[in-house]
Write an enzyme that holds these catalytic residues in place. Sequence first.
Site, PDB file in Angstrom:
ATOM      1  N   ARG A 261     -25.255  18.992 -75.003  1.00  0.00           N
ATOM      2  CA  ARG A 261     -26.100  20.125 -74.377  1.00  0.00           C
ATOM      3  C   ARG A 261     -26.516  21.179 -75.288  1.00  0.00           C
ATOM      4  O   ARG A 261     -27.076  22.261 -75.284  1.00  0.00           O
ATOM      5  CB  ARG A 261     -25.362  20.424 -73.204  1.00  0.00           C
ATOM      6  CG  ARG A 261     -25.362  19.437 -72.068  1.00  0.00           C
ATOM      7  CD  ARG A 261     -24.709  19.822 -70.968  1.00  0.00           C
ATOM      8  NE  ARG A 261     -25.415  20.977 -70.190  1.00  0.00           N
ATOM      9  CZ  ARG A 261     -24.846  21.418 -69.069  1.00  0.00           C
ATOM     10  NH1 ARG A 261     -24.003  21.092 -68.570  1.00  0.00           N
ATOM     11  NH2 ARG A 261     -25.493  22.641 -68.500  1.00  0.00           N
TER      12      ARG A 261
ATOM     13  N   LYS B 161     -10.430  28.788 -77.211  1.00  0.00           N
ATOM     14  CA  LYS B 161     -11.282  27.616 -77.274  1.00  0.00           C
ATOM     15  C   LYS B 161     -11.903  27.664 -78.726  1.00  0.00           C
ATOM     16  O   LYS B 161     -12.685  27.003 -78.977  1.00  0.00           O
ATOM     17  CB  LYS B 161     -12.304  27.552 -76.131  1.00  0.00           C
ATOM     18  CG  LYS B 161     -11.528  27.799 -74.576  1.00  0.00           C
ATOM     19  CD  LYS B 161     -12.669  27.771 -73.751  1.00  0.00           C
ATOM     20  CE  LYS B 161     -12.203  28.181 -72.340  1.00  0.00           C
ATOM     21  NZ  LYS B 161     -13.297  28.302 -71.494  1.00  0.00           N
TER      22      LYS B 161
ATOM     23  N   GLU C  19     -11.245  22.976 -72.959  1.00  0.00           N
ATOM     24  CA  GLU C  19     -10.620  24.232 -72.698  1.00  0.00           C
ATOM     25  C   GLU C  19      -9.623  24.317 -73.716  1.00  0.00           C
ATOM     26  O   GLU C  19      -9.412  23.199 -74.559  1.00  0.00           O
ATOM     27  CB  GLU C  19     -10.228  24.195 -71.133  1.00  0.00           C
ATOM     28  CG  GLU C  19     -11.401  24.257 -70.412  1.00  0.00           C
ATOM     29  CD  GLU C  19     -10.974  24.384 -68.639  1.00  0.00           C
ATOM     30  OE1 GLU C  19      -9.909  25.026 -68.704  1.00  0.00           O
ATOM     31  OE2 GLU C  19     -11.503  23.738 -67.896  1.00  0.00           O
TER      32      GLU C  19
ATOM     33  N   ARG D 215      -7.596  45.835 -64.596  1.00  0.00           N
ATOM     34  CA  ARG D 215      -8.810  45.135 -64.293  1.00  0.00           C
ATOM     35  C   ARG D 215      -8.985  45.045 -62.808  1.00  0.00           C
ATOM     36  O   ARG D 215      -8.098  45.209 -62.062  1.00  0.00           O
ATOM     37  CB  ARG D 215      -8.770  43.634 -64.691  1.00  0.00           C
ATOM     38  CG  ARG D 215      -8.832  43.374 -66.306  1.00  0.00           C
ATOM     39  CD  ARG D 215     -10.214  43.795 -66.992  1.00  0.00           C
ATOM     40  NE  ARG D 215     -10.142  43.465 -68.483  1.00  0.00           N
ATOM     41  CZ  ARG D 215     -11.289  42.990 -68.983  1.00  0.00           C
ATOM     42  NH1 ARG D 215     -12.484  42.802 -68.258  1.00  0.00           N
ATOM     43  NH2 ARG D 215     -11.159  42.529 -70.031  1.00  0.00           N
TER      44      ARG D 215
ATOM     45  N   ARG E 220     -19.006  29.601 -59.985  1.00  0.00           N
ATOM     46  CA  ARG E 220     -18.355  28.193 -60.510  1.00  0.00           C
ATOM     47  C   ARG E 220     -17.560  27.719 -59.447  1.00  0.00           C
ATOM     48  O   ARG E 220     -17.231  27.965 -58.588  1.00  0.00           O
ATOM     49  CB  ARG E 220     -17.260  28.702 -61.395  1.00  0.00           C
ATOM     50  CG  ARG E 220     -17.774  29.928 -62.611  1.00  0.00           C
ATOM     51  CD  ARG E 220     -18.678  29.115 -63.389  1.00  0.00           C
ATOM     52  NE  ARG E 220     -18.114  28.252 -64.171  1.00  0.00           N
ATOM     53  CZ  ARG E 220     -17.220  28.523 -65.464  1.00  0.00           C
ATOM     54  NH1 ARG E 220     -17.217  29.799 -65.750  1.00  0.00           N
ATOM     55  NH2 ARG E 220     -16.838  27.690 -66.179  1.00  0.00           N
TER      56      ARG E 220
END
Length: 263
Positions: free
Chosen positions: A106, A58, A3, A143, A252
């Site tokens: 991955r 990131k 992160e 939001r 998550r």
Amino acid sequence: MPELPEVETVVRSISAHVIGRTILHAEFFSPLVTRSDFKKTAQALCGAIIRGVRRRGKQIFFDLDNGILYVHLGMTGKLLWNTTAGKHARAIISLDSGTLIYDDIRQFGRMEFFDNLPQSFDRAGPDALNIGFEEFYNRLKRRKGQIKPLLLNQSFLSGVGNIYADELLFKARIHPRTSTQRMSKKRAALLHSSLISVLQLAILHRGSSVSDYVDSAGERGSFQNLHNVYGRAGQPCPRCGAAIRRIVIGQRGTHYCPRCQRV
DNA sequence: TCAAATGTTTGATC
DNA sequence: GGATCAAACATTTG
């Protein structure tokens, strides 16, 4: 997982080795990671001079004299300096000063060359370390929904991932399911200051190594030792002693203290 | 042996 | 557009 604090640590640990240096040769092994023609990418990099290295959220950008090399570490990406290429090496970039290896188990990460950055990059939200409170609050108020998924949304804010979302919500004593619309300005201010202080402290500790994160020298971070809630389900809250709870929000894993963090 | 969990982004769908 | 969710992938854990 990389992160903002981990990516910042990688950028800091790589900069001195690569800035001003020339790429002599580049080799790619994974179409998943490069998302384009190997040879074209390798050709573009060959002979390029690295002017600088930047981070936003990131995302990592190597500014070249002929374009931009964009790197995102995804979940298991590593940028390694002067190590031998292992089983999951996806790219080897030889400079006149040493070798940069992109390793990614991955393959959720990417390494791409652009003449100019595509428009799609404009959608990224402001960097989590460079956002002032007023802007943060204004964006928040536009939001709807729960606060935790919003913090993870990179078009809202760049840089926060699952670990730091849980940690900064704990610090601000805000329940991860709290509705953004119902958040007072005072609580938003606490959230904003927690955001900045948690990320800065994590950078001081060179990031969190919960699974396999390492910096470009292969060094692990130490901030995982200071986690208050992440990965601590069932253990006592460091603040009040109540058992840390783990629930799932937006697919998550989410860790919080049911006593300190009220809805 | 198999199923689930891990967590970031993209892209499809509502 | 925004919210939601499955999918991409390899390894580890139950």
